[in-house]
Write a protein that holds these residues in place. Structure first.
Motif, PDB file in Angstrom:
ATOM      1  N   ASP A  77      39.587  36.695  45.826  1.00  0.00           N
ATOM      2  CA  ASP A  77      39.684  38.028  45.228  1.00  0.00           C
ATOM      3  C   ASP A  77      40.383  39.011  46.163  1.00  0.00           C
ATOM      4  O   ASP A  77      41.200  39.825  45.732  1.00  0.00           O
ATOM      5  CB  ASP A  77      38.295  38.563  44.855  1.00  0.00           C
ATOM      6  CG  ASP A  77      37.715  37.880  43.625  1.00  0.00           C
ATOM      7  OD1 ASP A  77      38.449  37.129  42.941  1.00  0.00           O
ATOM      8  OD2 ASP A  77      36.520  38.098  43.347  1.00  0.00           O
ATOM      9  N   ILE A  81      43.942  41.170  45.532  1.00  0.00           N
ATOM     10  CA  ILE A  81      44.057  42.624  45.691  1.00  0.00           C
ATOM     11  C   ILE A  81      45.138  42.970  46.711  1.00  0.00           C
ATOM     12  O   ILE A  81      46.018  43.788  46.451  1.00  0.00           O
ATOM     13  CB  ILE A  81      42.701  43.237  46.084  1.00  0.00           C
ATOM     14  CG1 ILE A  81      41.720  43.126  44.912  1.00  0.00           C
ATOM     15  CG2 ILE A  81      42.865  44.694  46.526  1.00  0.00           C
ATOM     16  CD1 ILE A  81      40.285  43.440  45.258  1.00  0.00           C
ATOM     17  N   ASP A  96      46.385  49.480  39.622  1.00  0.00           N
ATOM     18  CA  ASP A  96      44.977  49.093  39.762  1.00  0.00           C
ATOM     19  C   ASP A  96      44.404  48.516  38.474  1.00  0.00           C
ATOM     20  O   ASP A  96      43.664  47.540  38.508  1.00  0.00           O
ATOM     21  CB  ASP A  96      44.129  50.286  40.221  1.00  0.00           C
ATOM     22  CG  ASP A  96      44.330  50.623  41.683  1.00  0.00           C
ATOM     23  OD1 ASP A  96      44.926  49.816  42.418  1.00  0.00           O
ATOM     24  OD2 ASP A  96      43.865  51.698  42.100  1.00  0.00           O
ATOM     25  N   ARG A 100      42.625  44.941  38.024  1.00  0.00           N
ATOM     26  CA  ARG A 100      41.279  44.814  37.438  1.00  0.00           C
ATOM     27  C   ARG A 100      41.270  43.795  36.308  1.00  0.00           C
ATOM     28  O   ARG A 100      40.324  43.024  36.152  1.00  0.00           O
ATOM     29  CB  ARG A 100      40.785  46.170  36.926  1.00  0.00           C
ATOM     30  CG  ARG A 100      40.392  47.125  38.010  1.00  0.00           C
ATOM     31  CD  ARG A 100      39.551  48.298  37.521  1.00  0.00           C
ATOM     32  NE  ARG A 100      39.881  48.833  36.222  1.00  0.00           N
ATOM     33  CZ  ARG A 100      40.615  49.922  35.997  1.00  0.00           C
ATOM     34  NH1 ARG A 100      41.126  50.594  37.009  1.00  0.00           N
ATOM     35  NH2 ARG A 100      40.835  50.346  34.777  1.00  0.00           N
ATOM     36  N   CYS A 105      37.238  42.744  36.016  1.00  0.00           N
ATOM     37  CA  CYS A 105      36.128  43.585  36.461  1.00  0.00           C
ATOM     38  C   CYS A 105      36.361  45.033  36.057  1.00  0.00           C
ATOM     39  O   CYS A 105      37.481  45.434  35.751  1.00  0.00           O
ATOM     40  CB  CYS A 105      35.931  43.473  37.967  1.00  0.00           C
ATOM     41  SG  CYS A 105      37.294  44.091  38.957  1.00  0.00           S
ATOM     42  N   TYR A 110      35.755  47.071  40.919  1.00  0.00           N
ATOM     43  CA  TYR A 110      37.064  46.939  41.552  1.00  0.00           C
ATOM     44  C   TYR A 110      37.133  47.756  42.845  1.00  0.00           C
ATOM     45  O   TYR A 110      37.662  47.294  43.847  1.00  0.00           O
ATOM     46  CB  TYR A 110      38.181  47.363  40.599  1.00  0.00           C
ATOM     47  CG  TYR A 110      39.518  47.425  41.282  1.00  0.00           C
ATOM     48  CD1 TYR A 110      40.182  46.259  41.649  1.00  0.00           C
ATOM     49  CD2 TYR A 110      40.097  48.648  41.605  1.00  0.00           C
ATOM     50  CE1 TYR A 110      41.405  46.304  42.314  1.00  0.00           C
ATOM     51  CE2 TYR A 110      41.314  48.707  42.261  1.00  0.00           C
ATOM     52  CZ  TYR A 110      41.957  47.536  42.615  1.00  0.00           C
ATOM     53  OH  TYR A 110      43.148  47.587  43.277  1.00  0.00           O
ATOM     54  N   ASP A 114      38.016  46.227  46.372  1.00  0.00           N
ATOM     55  CA  ASP A 114      39.145  46.729  47.146  1.00  0.00           C
ATOM     56  C   ASP A 114      38.693  47.087  48.563  1.00  0.00           C
ATOM     57  O   ASP A 114      39.369  46.739  49.543  1.00  0.00           O
ATOM     58  CB  ASP A 114      39.767  47.947  46.451  1.00  0.00           C
ATOM     59  CG  ASP A 114      40.988  48.478  47.170  1.00  0.00           C
ATOM     60  OD1 ASP A 114      41.816  47.661  47.627  1.00  0.00           O
ATOM     61  OD2 ASP A 114      41.123  49.707  47.270  1.00  0.00           O
TER      62      ASP A 114
END
Length: 145
Positions: A77, A81, A96, A100, A105, A110, A114
């Motif tokens: 994950d 990102i 963003d 997501r 999510c 998120y 992040d």
């Protein structure tokens, strides 16, 4: 007893963002490395001035590869990102809301992911920079209280 100082998470998260956006961080590493991994020539560079420039180029190539290795050391994950938001393969950064969608999510989750991704990247980058010997180019992004 805690032997290592605890980093200030909020400041570290902010430093990672600035590393990717400030001109003397990732953008400079990309520019001075030529955005490619090093290609080691077998020929000797003829004069000292060229040799010094070549050594500088190789150092920035190592720094470039170090950042890539640090990203590779992060969780899946976090890699999504960082690669989408800070290291896009094209010139455009993914929004963003699109990231997501990829992560499936909500906005609150998120934001947490992040922040975790930036902290994880700071940890990986610190060790990778030390191993590669490029700590003069890539500083420790952790901020200690």
């Amino acid at each position: 007893m805690n032997l290592l100082p605890k980093p200030d998470k909020k400041a570290t998260i902010n430093r990672v963002k600035h590393f990717f956006t400030d001109n003397d961080g990732w953008p400079q590493i990309k520019r001075l490395s030529g955005c490619k991994p090093p290609h080691f020539a077998k020929q000797r560079i003829p004069n000292v001035e060229d040799d010094e420039r070549y050594q500088r180029y190789l150092s920035f190539c190592m720094a470039y590869q170090t950042v890539q290795n640090a990203v590779g050391g992060c969780s899946k994950d976090s890699q999504i990102i960082i690669k989408s938001k800070y290291l896009p393969s094209g010139e455009s950064i993914m929004a963003d809301w699109k990231i997501r969608q990829v992560l499936n999510c909500e906005k609150t989750k998120y934001r947490e992911l992040d922040a975790e991704a930036r902290l994880e990247f700071a940890d990986c980058l610190e060790s990778e920079a030390f191993k590669a010997g490029v700590t003069q180019i890539i500083p420790d992004l952790h901020k200690y209280a």
